[in-house]
Design a protein around this motif. Structure first.
Motif, mmCIF file in Angstrom:
data_model
loop_
_atom_site.group_PDB
_atom_site.id
_atom_site.type_symbol
_atom_site.label_atom_id
_atom_site.label_comp_id
_atom_site.label_asym_id
_atom_site.label_seq_id
_atom_site.Cartn_x
_atom_site.Cartn_y
_atom_site.Cartn_z
ATOM 1 N N MET A 1 0.848 -1.189 0.000
ATOM 2 C CA MET A 1 0.000 0.000 0.000
ATOM 3 C C MET A 1 0.888 1.245 0.000
ATOM 4 O O MET A 1 1.800 1.375 0.814
ATOM 5 C CB MET A 1 -0.918 0.003 1.233
ATOM 6 N N LYS A 2 0.612 2.168 -0.905
ATOM 7 C CA LYS A 2 1.370 3.416 -1.013
ATOM 8 C C LYS A 2 0.661 4.488 -0.187
ATOM 9 O O LYS A 2 -0.471 4.865 -0.473
ATOM 10 C CB LYS A 2 1.487 3.847 -2.472
ATOM 11 N N VAL A 3 1.348 4.976 0.854
ATOM 12 C CA VAL A 3 0.753 5.902 1.818
ATOM 13 C C VAL A 3 1.536 7.209 1.844
ATOM 14 O O VAL A 3 2.764 7.208 1.964
ATOM 15 C CB VAL A 3 0.728 5.297 3.239
ATOM 16 N N LEU A 4 0.825 8.330 1.746
ATOM 17 C CA LEU A 4 1.406 9.650 1.952
ATOM 18 C C LEU A 4 0.864 10.203 3.261
ATOM 19 O O LEU A 4 -0.323 10.027 3.553
ATOM 20 C CB LEU A 4 1.034 10.616 0.824
ATOM 21 N N LYS A 14 5.045 9.209 16.167
ATOM 22 C CA LYS A 14 4.793 7.837 16.612
ATOM 23 C C LYS A 14 4.103 7.021 15.521
ATOM 24 O O LYS A 14 4.407 5.847 15.322
ATOM 25 C CB LYS A 14 3.962 7.838 17.893
ATOM 26 N N LEU A 15 3.175 7.657 14.810
ATOM 27 C CA LEU A 15 2.489 6.964 13.720
ATOM 28 C C LEU A 15 3.463 6.657 12.587
ATOM 29 O O LEU A 15 3.451 5.553 12.021
ATOM 30 C CB LEU A 15 1.335 7.833 13.207
ATOM 31 N N ILE A 16 4.327 7.600 12.253
ATOM 32 C CA ILE A 16 5.326 7.382 11.202
ATOM 33 C C ILE A 16 6.284 6.264 11.586
ATOM 34 O O ILE A 16 6.601 5.387 10.768
ATOM 35 C CB ILE A 16 6.091 8.701 10.926
ATOM 36 N N HIS A 17 6.750 6.283 12.815
ATOM 37 C CA HIS A 17 7.669 5.238 13.292
ATOM 38 C C HIS A 17 7.013 3.860 13.206
ATOM 39 O O HIS A 17 7.652 2.874 12.822
ATOM 40 C CB HIS A 17 8.083 5.544 14.733
ATOM 41 N N PHE A 18 5.725 3.805 13.527
ATOM 42 C CA PHE A 18 4.978 2.538 13.491
ATOM 43 C C PHE A 18 4.796 2.052 12.054
ATOM 44 O O PHE A 18 5.078 0.895 11.727
ATOM 45 C CB PHE A 18 3.619 2.732 14.168
ATOM 46 N N LEU A 19 4.332 2.939 11.175
ATOM 47 C CA LEU A 19 4.085 2.562 9.775
ATOM 48 C C LEU A 19 5.385 2.204 9.054
ATOM 49 O O LEU A 19 5.385 1.394 8.129
ATOM 50 C CB LEU A 19 3.378 3.705 9.040
ATOM 51 N N ASN A 20 6.480 2.794 9.483
ATOM 52 C CA ASN A 20 7.782 2.548 8.871
ATOM 53 C C ASN A 20 8.221 1.092 9.024
ATOM 54 O O ASN A 20 9.018 0.584 8.234
ATOM 55 C CB ASN A 20 8.822 3.476 9.513
ATOM 56 N N ASP A 24 4.658 -4.037 3.945
ATOM 57 C CA ASP A 24 3.870 -3.835 2.729
ATOM 58 C C ASP A 24 3.380 -2.390 2.571
ATOM 59 O O ASP A 24 2.515 -2.103 1.741
ATOM 60 C CB ASP A 24 2.682 -4.802 2.678
ATOM 61 N N ILE A 25 3.956 -1.473 3.359
ATOM 62 C CA ILE A 25 3.619 -0.058 3.225
ATOM 63 C C ILE A 25 4.815 0.704 2.664
ATOM 64 O O ILE A 25 5.918 0.629 3.192
ATOM 65 C CB ILE A 25 3.200 0.562 4.575
ATOM 66 N N GLU A 26 4.564 1.414 1.574
ATOM 67 C CA GLU A 26 5.553 2.352 1.038
ATOM 68 C C GLU A 26 5.148 3.723 1.543
ATOM 69 O O GLU A 26 4.164 4.301 1.102
ATOM 70 C CB GLU A 26 5.540 2.324 -0.491
ATOM 71 N N LEU A 27 5.894 4.233 2.509
ATOM 72 C CA LEU A 27 5.499 5.436 3.231
ATOM 73 C C LEU A 27 6.285 6.658 2.761
ATOM 74 O O LEU A 27 7.512 6.615 2.644
ATOM 75 C CB LEU A 27 5.725 5.231 4.736
ATOM 76 N N THR A 28 5.573 7.732 2.512
ATOM 77 C CA THR A 28 6.209 9.003 2.164
ATOM 78 C C THR A 28 5.667 10.088 3.075
ATOM 79 O O THR A 28 4.457 10.312 3.138
ATOM 80 C CB THR A 28 5.940 9.394 0.703
ATOM 81 N N SER A 29 6.562 10.733 3.801
ATOM 82 C CA SER A 29 6.194 11.850 4.660
ATOM 83 C C SER A 29 6.299 13.151 3.873
ATOM 84 O O SER A 29 7.283 13.383 3.175
ATOM 85 C CB SER A 29 7.130 11.895 5.882
ATOM 86 N N ILE A 30 5.276 14.000 3.987
ATOM 87 C CA ILE A 30 5.260 15.279 3.279
ATOM 88 C C ILE A 30 5.383 16.404 4.303
ATOM 89 O O ILE A 30 4.539 16.532 5.198
ATOM 90 C CB ILE A 30 3.964 15.455 2.472
ATOM 91 N N VAL A 31 6.422 17.211 4.182
ATOM 92 C CA VAL A 31 6.635 18.296 5.134
ATOM 93 C C VAL A 31 6.916 19.603 4.397
ATOM 94 O O VAL A 31 7.340 19.602 3.242
ATOM 95 C CB VAL A 31 7.814 18.002 6.091
ATOM 96 N N ASN A 32 6.679 20.708 5.087
ATOM 97 C CA ASN A 32 7.135 21.983 4.562
ATOM 98 C C ASN A 32 8.517 22.274 5.147
ATOM 99 O O ASN A 32 8.932 21.632 6.119
ATOM 100 C CB ASN A 32 6.139 23.109 4.860
ATOM 101 N N THR A 33 9.227 23.194 4.557
ATOM 102 C CA THR A 33 10.597 23.494 5.003
ATOM 103 C C THR A 33 10.710 24.971 5.368
ATOM 104 O O THR A 33 11.664 25.648 5.027
ATOM 105 C CB THR A 33 11.603 23.140 3.893
#
Length: 384
Positions: A1-4, A14-20, A24-33
């Motif tokens: 599953m591809k998750v943004l 905590k959610l990112i650490h868990f999903l990482n 079967d999850i391809e995880l992409t975090s979206i942030v501003n800079t």
């Protein structure tokens, strides 16, 4: 599953650490800079670069806990020091001496990419010389070095850092442009940078945020409120969407609008030009909004409906569109409020927005105030 997942630095950590950890999850975090506070602001000014703080915090959550050098990587990401003449000379000695394997109390002996690490640090030395910077993050210097080596590409500098630390999931900046954040409160007070939005402790509600290509200059505080808005609007800018993110949006199965500080971390990302229109081109993708558990200084009086209504407002502003919340979001996860004054109040408007609102106990028993990532993930599996 591809998750943004749209997130800031810590709100969804905590959610990112868990999903990482889920294969079967391809995880992409979206942030501003856009962060520009304290030492990060100094680094931005010295290197004319993006703000790396939220990227650093998210990369820290994405480190592979099964990697042989996990403990070393954690120390590197968490290491901070006061830069002065003495510490600069120690840094230069560490960089220049091939045999030198210790710095800031960290043993780099087993780091097989130490030469790459040192090379990136070396690119920052000229700019750092003769500067005093308090509480400087060591890893922010790596982002700065990677930025220089990547010919000032935000995207490729982040990719270099991910390769260096064997991070298999990724962080994407919502834009590759170097921009700045400002805001105006309901009382008419202007907040001229991201640091002011984050640091000022007040119960005055933020009326609106703005992004500009250059730092916002002083505006006459005595002029009427609506004139201030018009003046800032003339200078405001909607950054160009990262083309790599556009591709990710077109192929993703799930977009999570994570919890966190809204006006500094999340709403600014939604102001990116055309980002909502790109999402709407992928109707098969499910979109889940996660409402904050507790209020913070940026949203002192927000009820549950305020979070999603404001997200809708900024998404529409960025895309010059007029979608309803129910057309954007499929689900809204709201933590049940058991008459706790420190928790977000669930108002009636929440249930009139046409979204599938799911009110449950999402709070972690081990970390009060934070979402339990397993509860979030278990529910996602049921509804996706």
């Amino acid at each position: 599953m591809k998750v943004l997942i749209f997130n800031g630095g810590r709100g969804a950590s905590k959610l990112i650490h868990f999903l990482n950890k889920i294969e079967d999850i391809e995880l992409t975090s979206i942030v501003n800079t856009l962060d520009d506070g304290k030492s990060t602001g100094v680094i931005r000014n010295l290197f004319n670069m993006y703000g790396p703080s939220d990227i650093r915090k998210t990369h820290n959550s994405l480190l592979n806990s099964n990697h042989n050098n996990y403990s070393l990587f954690k120390k590197i990401f968490q290491s901070r020091f006061n830069l002065n003449r003495t510490s600069f000379l120690k840094l230069k000695l560490f960089v220049d001496n091939f045999e030198k394997k210790f710095f800031l109390g960290i043993d780099f002996t087993n780091f097989n990419k130490l030469h790459v690490f040192k090379n990136l640090l070396s690119k920052t030395l000229t700019k750092l010389n003769n500067h005093n910077i308090k509480d400087l993050s060591l890893i922010n210097l790596i982002y700065a070095g990677a930025f220089i080596e990547s010919k000032k590409s935000t995207y490729y500098s982040i990719k270099k850092v991910e390769k260096l630390f064997s991070i298999h999931n990724s962080v994407l900046p919502v834009t590759n442009e170097n921009c700045y954040l400002s805001a105006i409160r309901e009382n008419g007070r202007i907040l001229y940078d991201e640091a002011s939005i984050v640091e000022i402790r007040s119960n005055e509600v933020i009326k609106r945020i703005f992004i500009t290509k250059k730092k916002l200059k002083q505006i006459n505080e005595t002029i009427p409120f609506f004139q201030k808005i018009k003046l800032i609007e003339k200078k405001s800018y909607f950054p160009i969407l990262n083309s790599q993110l556009s591709k990710k949006i077109s192929r993703c199965d799930l977009i999570i609008f994570g919890p966190g500080t809204q006006h500094s971390s999340l709403f600014p990302s939604y102001l990116t030009k055309g980002i909502l229109k790109e999402m709407m081109k992928n109707p098969k993708c499910k979109k889940i909004f996660i409402t904050n558990i507790g209020a913070d200084y940026e949203t002192p009086h927000f009820c549950s409906s305020d979070y999603i209504e404001n997200a809708t407002k900024y998404l529409n502003l960025g895309s010059k569109s007029n979608y309803k919340s129910s057309e954007i979001f499929d689900f809204n996860f709201i933590n049940i409020n058991k008459n706790n004054l420190d928790r977000v109040y669930i108002d009636e408007l929440t249930f009139n927005n046409g979204i599938n609102n799911i009110v449950k106990n999402f709070e972690s028993s081990n970390s009060p105030g934070y979402h339990d990532p397993k509860k979030i993930y278990d529910l996602i599996k049921k509804i996706i």
